[in-house]
Design an enzyme around this catalytic site. Structure first.
Site, PDB file in Angstrom:
ATOM      1  CG  ASP A 151      41.790  47.741  38.759  1.00 49.79           C
ATOM      2  OD1 ASP A 151      40.559  47.873  38.681  1.00 49.79           O
ATOM      3  OD2 ASP A 151      42.349  46.921  39.505  1.00 49.79           O
ATOM      4  CE  LYS A 201      36.759  43.710  40.713  1.00 51.55           C
ATOM      5  NZ  LYS A 201      37.801  44.496  41.391  1.00 51.55           N
ATOM      6  CD  GLN A 216      39.542  43.705  44.590  1.00 50.57           C
ATOM      7  OE1 GLN A 216      39.542  43.497  43.372  1.00 50.57           O
ATOM      8  NE2 GLN A 216      38.659  44.497  45.163  1.00 50.57           N
TER       9      GLN A 216
HETATM   10  N1  GUN Z   1      38.880  47.720  45.516  1.00 50.51           N
HETATM   11  C1  GUN Z   1      37.677  48.345  45.445  1.00 50.51           C
HETATM   12  N2  GUN Z   1      37.375  48.638  44.156  1.00 50.51           N
HETATM   13  C2  GUN Z   1      38.398  48.201  43.406  1.00 50.51           C
HETATM   14  C3  GUN Z   1      38.671  48.212  42.005  1.00 50.51           C
HETATM   15  O1  GUN Z   1      37.890  48.709  41.184  1.00 50.51           O
HETATM   16  N3  GUN Z   1      39.840  47.641  41.626  1.00 50.51           N
HETATM   17  C4  GUN Z   1      40.719  47.108  42.521  1.00 50.51           C
HETATM   18  N4  GUN Z   1      41.856  46.592  42.049  1.00 50.51           N
HETATM   19  N5  GUN Z   1      40.510  47.094  43.815  1.00 50.51           N
HETATM   20  C5  GUN Z   1      39.351  47.630  44.253  1.00 50.51           C
END
Ligand code: GUN
Length: 295
Positions: A121, A54, A98
């Protein structure tokens, strides 16, 4: 019959290129780059890889990423204080927390604390509620990434039965809302569903988000179906496998995503897109992507 591959890497690359251009155009107007705060708590190896990807996408598009790596022992109070500070900061457009968080932290409480306008998100109940009411703003990244992939192959949705396997908050549940919004008839299967094969074999669109390699057998796939594999598991031999038995499903489907290189890159690309939308606050209500409902 054998399937055509849906190339998530290529679709994601195109989106990242468009975002980069938009950010450049913004800079020509004197606007600062969009800024994404990235919070990672603890040492989960998979989360570290996701966050690295990311942050790399931020670099590629010109988004400023402000990284907050926190120890496994971070208290809920410390995390609350950080999110409140980021919510209040005019220099931050998006907040990425996350998941998963360590067990001593209440994830739902923290996700609800994030300002919905910075919730890139799309996990805040406000944003999920908007999606449920057919008027989405910031949309959960993986489900909207799947919709973007389906749009890339001109999927028709209406008169199509979509079957989702896995009812998580991150993928399965918002995926149901997205496919419903797009006009499909939707079935959501989960851990209490008996005879998964019966549902999958009726599906025109299969979206599997379980995280169990090979749980979806190729023999179950309806000839001509579109198969989207969100599952990603690392096997003891270090290979990466999806939920779907790829080789046998490939022989029956019309379209199928590979793992890796299918849905994974789309989650990151949509996160960048959401960050740009969050930074462009005023256009939020007028985003083209929010006009896709057939209702
Ligand atoms: N953990 C696994 N997938 C995601 C996601 O799309 N966003 C976040 N914040 N955590 C995750």
């Amino acid at each position: 019959m054998s399937a055509r591959l849906i190339d998530g890497k290529a679709v994601a690359k195109k989106i990242l290129g468009e975002i980069r251009e938009s950010i450049f155009a913004r800079s020509q107007q004197g606007l600062r780059p969009p800024a994404l705060a990235v919070i990672l708590v603890g040492d989960d190896p998979a989360s570290h890889i996701y966050v690295r990807n990311k942050r790399q996408a931020c670099e590629e598009t010109g988004i400023q990423s402000i990284y907050h790596p926190l120890s496994q022992n971070t208290t809920e109070e410390e995390l609350i204080a950080l999110i409140q500070k980021l919510n209040a900061s005019p220099d931050i457009d998006g907040i990425l927390l996350q998941l998963p968080l360590p067990a001593h932290i209440d994830s739902n409480k923290l996700l609800e604390l994030i300002d919905p306008a910075k919730d890139v998100d799309g996990f805040h109940p406000y944003n999920l509620g908007r999606l449920a009411q057919r008027h989405p703003l910031l949309r959960p990244c993986t489900p909207f990434g799947v919709i973007t992939l389906l749009n890339s192959i001109q999927e028709t949705y209406k008169n199509r039965h979509a079957v989702i396997i896995g009812a998580s908050n991150i993928v399965g549940r918002p995926m149901l809302l997205e496919l419903l919004l797009a006009g499909s008839t939707v079935t959501l299967c989960h851990r209490f569903t008996k005879d998964l094969s019966q549902y999958v074999s009726q599906a025109d669109i299969v979206v599997s988000a379980v995280g169990q390699p090979g749980i979806i057998k190729g023999a179950w796939i309806k000839p001509g179906a579109t198969v989207i594999d969100v599952g990603i598991s690392r096997l003891p031999d270090d290979s990466i496998k999806g939920d779907v038995e790829f080789e046998s499903a490939f022989e029956k489907a019309a379209w199928i995503t590979p793992v890796p290189g299918g849905v994974g890159p789309m989650t990151t690309a949509i996160l960048m897109k959401n960050t740009l939308i969050a930074a462009s606050h005023f256009s939020l209500h007028y985003s083209d992507d929010n006009k896709t409902s057939p209702y």
